[in-house]
Design a protein around this motif. Structure first.
Motif: not given
Length: 212
Positions: A177, A180-181, A185
Protein backbone atom coordinates in the motif's frame (compact mmCIF):
# COMPACT_ATOMS: atom_id res chain seq x y z
CA UNK A 1 14.76 27.03 -8.60
CA UNK A 2 17.22 24.87 -6.66
CA UNK A 3 14.54 23.44 -4.37
CA UNK A 4 12.27 22.84 -7.35
CA UNK A 5 14.94 20.70 -9.00
CA UNK A 6 15.60 18.84 -5.78
CA UNK A 7 11.88 18.03 -5.71
CA UNK A 8 12.07 16.92 -9.36
CA UNK A 9 14.93 14.59 -8.45
CA UNK A 10 12.85 13.13 -5.64
CA UNK A 11 9.90 12.50 -7.95
CA UNK A 12 12.13 10.97 -10.63
CA UNK A 13 13.59 8.53 -8.10
CA UNK A 14 10.40 7.70 -6.18
CA UNK A 15 8.61 5.44 -8.73
CA UNK A 16 9.67 1.82 -8.32
CA UNK A 17 12.27 0.99 -10.96
CA UNK A 18 15.27 -1.37 -11.17
CA UNK A 19 17.41 0.62 -8.72
CA UNK A 20 14.56 1.00 -6.20
CA UNK A 21 13.73 -2.71 -6.39
CA UNK A 22 17.34 -3.58 -5.66
CA UNK A 23 17.29 -1.12 -2.76
CA UNK A 24 14.18 -2.79 -1.37
CA UNK A 25 15.66 -6.28 -1.61
CA UNK A 26 18.89 -5.31 0.09
CA UNK A 27 17.33 -2.88 2.54
CA UNK A 28 14.83 -5.36 3.94
CA UNK A 29 17.68 -7.72 4.69
CA UNK A 30 20.62 -5.43 5.35
CA UNK A 31 19.07 -2.18 6.57
CA UNK A 32 19.78 1.46 5.74
CA UNK A 33 23.33 1.20 4.42
CA UNK A 34 22.58 -1.84 2.30
CA UNK A 35 19.86 0.10 0.49
CA UNK A 36 21.53 3.51 0.31
CA UNK A 37 24.78 2.21 -1.20
CA UNK A 38 22.75 0.98 -4.21
CA UNK A 39 21.09 4.39 -4.58
CA UNK A 40 24.48 6.10 -4.32
CA UNK A 41 25.85 3.92 -7.13
CA UNK A 42 22.80 4.79 -9.20
CA UNK A 43 23.31 8.50 -8.53
CA UNK A 44 26.91 8.25 -9.75
CA UNK A 45 25.62 6.72 -12.99
CA UNK A 46 22.96 9.45 -13.26
CA UNK A 47 25.63 12.10 -12.76
CA UNK A 48 27.77 10.73 -15.58
CA UNK A 49 24.73 10.74 -17.89
CA UNK A 50 23.93 14.31 -16.81
CA UNK A 51 27.49 15.44 -17.59
CA UNK A 52 27.31 13.73 -21.00
CA UNK A 53 24.00 15.53 -21.63
CA UNK A 54 25.64 18.85 -20.69
CA UNK A 55 28.37 18.41 -23.29
CA UNK A 56 25.73 17.42 -25.84
CA UNK A 57 23.69 20.56 -25.19
CA UNK A 58 26.79 22.74 -25.29
CA UNK A 59 26.67 22.31 -29.07
CA UNK A 60 23.57 24.52 -29.18
CA UNK A 61 22.93 28.08 -28.05
CA UNK A 62 19.88 29.12 -26.02
CA UNK A 63 17.97 30.25 -29.12
CA UNK A 64 18.59 27.05 -31.09
CA UNK A 65 15.46 25.21 -32.30
CA UNK A 66 17.25 21.95 -31.48
CA UNK A 67 17.53 22.96 -27.81
CA UNK A 68 13.84 23.91 -27.74
CA UNK A 69 12.87 20.56 -29.28
CA UNK A 70 15.07 18.71 -26.76
CA UNK A 71 13.31 20.65 -24.02
CA UNK A 72 9.90 19.66 -25.38
CA UNK A 73 11.01 16.03 -25.67
CA UNK A 74 12.18 16.07 -22.06
CA UNK A 75 8.83 17.48 -20.97
CA UNK A 76 6.98 14.72 -22.81
CA UNK A 77 9.22 12.13 -21.14
CA UNK A 78 8.29 13.52 -17.72
CA UNK A 79 4.59 13.40 -18.58
CA UNK A 80 4.94 9.82 -19.88
CA UNK A 81 6.78 8.71 -16.73
CA UNK A 82 4.17 10.43 -14.60
CA UNK A 83 1.22 8.77 -16.34
CA UNK A 84 2.99 5.41 -16.25
CA UNK A 85 3.72 5.75 -12.53
CA UNK A 86 0.22 6.96 -11.69
CA UNK A 87 -1.36 3.99 -13.49
CA UNK A 88 1.14 1.43 -12.16
CA UNK A 89 -0.83 -1.42 -10.60
CA UNK A 90 2.02 -3.92 -10.29
CA UNK A 91 2.65 -5.88 -7.14
CA UNK A 92 6.25 -5.83 -5.95
CA UNK A 93 7.76 -8.69 -4.00
CA UNK A 94 8.50 -7.55 -0.45
CA UNK A 95 9.54 -10.82 1.14
CA UNK A 96 13.02 -11.17 2.50
CA UNK A 97 15.20 -12.76 -0.15
CA UNK A 98 17.53 -15.30 1.40
CA UNK A 99 19.95 -15.30 -1.54
CA UNK A 100 20.79 -11.62 -1.00
CA UNK A 101 24.08 -11.63 0.94
CA UNK A 102 25.16 -9.15 3.55
CA UNK A 103 25.97 -5.95 1.74
CA UNK A 104 29.42 -4.95 0.60
CA UNK A 105 30.03 -1.33 -0.30
CA UNK A 106 31.77 -2.17 -3.57
CA UNK A 107 29.10 -4.60 -4.72
CA UNK A 108 26.26 -2.23 -3.85
CA UNK A 109 27.86 0.73 -5.62
CA UNK A 110 28.60 -1.32 -8.73
CA UNK A 111 25.09 -2.80 -8.83
CA UNK A 112 23.42 0.62 -8.55
CA UNK A 113 25.78 2.12 -11.12
CA UNK A 114 25.17 -0.65 -13.68
CA UNK A 115 21.40 -0.53 -13.20
CA UNK A 116 21.34 3.24 -13.73
CA UNK A 117 23.30 3.20 -16.99
CA UNK A 118 22.11 -0.16 -18.39
CA UNK A 119 19.30 1.55 -20.31
CA UNK A 120 20.78 2.44 -23.74
CA UNK A 121 18.59 5.56 -23.95
CA UNK A 122 19.78 6.85 -20.56
CA UNK A 123 21.89 9.68 -21.98
CA UNK A 124 19.08 10.66 -24.34
CA UNK A 125 16.70 10.70 -21.36
CA UNK A 126 18.98 13.01 -19.37
CA UNK A 127 19.56 15.15 -22.45
CA UNK A 128 15.83 15.84 -22.60
CA UNK A 129 15.52 16.37 -18.85
CA UNK A 130 18.51 18.73 -18.82
CA UNK A 131 17.13 20.75 -21.73
CA UNK A 132 13.65 20.92 -20.19
CA UNK A 133 14.89 22.12 -16.80
CA UNK A 134 17.60 24.51 -17.97
CA UNK A 135 16.84 28.01 -16.77
CA UNK A 136 16.45 30.25 -19.82
CA UNK A 137 18.40 32.97 -18.02
CA UNK A 138 21.46 30.72 -17.80
CA UNK A 139 23.65 30.02 -20.79
CA UNK A 140 23.65 26.25 -21.29
CA UNK A 141 27.32 26.44 -22.31
CA UNK A 142 28.45 27.60 -18.86
CA UNK A 143 29.28 25.33 -15.93
CA UNK A 144 26.57 27.14 -13.94
CA UNK A 145 23.93 25.40 -16.05
CA UNK A 146 25.46 22.02 -15.17
CA UNK A 147 25.81 22.70 -11.45
CA UNK A 148 22.23 24.00 -11.32
CA UNK A 149 20.99 20.63 -12.54
CA UNK A 150 23.08 18.75 -9.99
CA UNK A 151 20.18 19.70 -7.70
CA UNK A 152 18.28 16.89 -9.47
CA UNK A 153 20.94 14.41 -8.32
CA UNK A 154 20.67 15.89 -4.82
CA UNK A 155 16.94 15.11 -4.97
CA UNK A 156 17.66 11.54 -6.08
CA UNK A 157 19.98 11.07 -3.10
CA UNK A 158 17.46 12.73 -0.75
CA UNK A 159 14.86 10.18 -1.79
CA UNK A 160 17.46 7.44 -1.37
CA UNK A 161 18.00 8.51 2.23
CA UNK A 162 14.24 8.56 2.90
CA UNK A 163 13.59 5.16 1.31
CA UNK A 164 16.60 3.61 3.03
CA UNK A 165 15.38 4.99 6.35
CA UNK A 166 11.98 3.38 5.90
CA UNK A 167 13.61 0.09 4.91
CA UNK A 168 15.73 0.24 8.08
CA UNK A 169 12.47 0.08 10.05
CA UNK A 170 11.65 -3.19 8.35
CA UNK A 171 8.89 -4.86 6.42
CA UNK A 172 6.25 -3.95 9.00
CA UNK A 173 6.45 -0.31 7.88
CA UNK A 174 7.12 -0.92 4.19
CA UNK A 175 4.22 -2.60 2.43
CA UNK A 176 2.46 -2.75 -0.92
CA UNK A 177 0.00 0.00 0.00
CA UNK A 178 2.85 2.39 0.81
CA UNK A 179 4.53 1.61 -2.53
CA UNK A 180 1.33 2.38 -4.44
CA UNK A 181 0.81 5.65 -2.55
CA UNK A 182 4.39 6.80 -3.20
CA UNK A 183 4.21 5.84 -6.86
CA UNK A 184 0.90 7.65 -7.45
CA UNK A 185 2.06 10.86 -5.74
CA UNK A 186 5.33 10.79 -7.68
CA UNK A 187 3.38 10.23 -10.89
CA UNK A 188 1.23 13.31 -10.31
CA UNK A 189 4.30 15.42 -9.54
CA UNK A 190 6.07 14.23 -12.70
CA UNK A 191 3.01 15.16 -14.77
CA UNK A 192 3.01 18.61 -13.14
CA UNK A 193 6.70 19.18 -13.94
CA UNK A 194 6.22 17.86 -17.48
CA UNK A 195 3.37 20.29 -18.15
CA UNK A 196 5.30 23.20 -16.62
CA UNK A 197 8.46 22.61 -18.66
CA UNK A 198 6.41 21.74 -21.72
CA UNK A 199 4.68 25.13 -21.51
CA UNK A 200 8.09 26.80 -21.39
CA UNK A 201 9.34 24.75 -24.37
CA UNK A 202 6.28 25.60 -26.48
CA UNK A 203 6.83 29.28 -25.65
CA UNK A 204 10.43 29.02 -26.85
CA UNK A 205 9.35 27.35 -30.08
CA UNK A 206 6.70 30.02 -30.72
CA UNK A 207 9.39 32.67 -30.23
CA UNK A 208 11.61 30.97 -32.79
CA UNK A 209 8.77 30.05 -35.16
CA UNK A 210 6.04 32.72 -34.69
CA UNK A 211 2.61 31.77 -35.97
CA UNK A 212 2.14 35.15 -37.65
Amino acid sequence: MFLEKVLLGVTLAAPIGPVSLEMIKRGLRNGFLGAFIVRLGGAIGNTLCLIAAYFGLSLFDNTSPSLAFCSLAGSLVLIYLGVKSFLDKRSHLLSLTLDIPRYSIGNGLLTGFILSIANPIGIIFWLGIFAATLDSSIDGKTWLGLFENFAIIAGVLTWGICLSGVLELGKRFFNQKLIHSITMIAGLMLIFFGLKYGYKAVGQLLTIFPLA
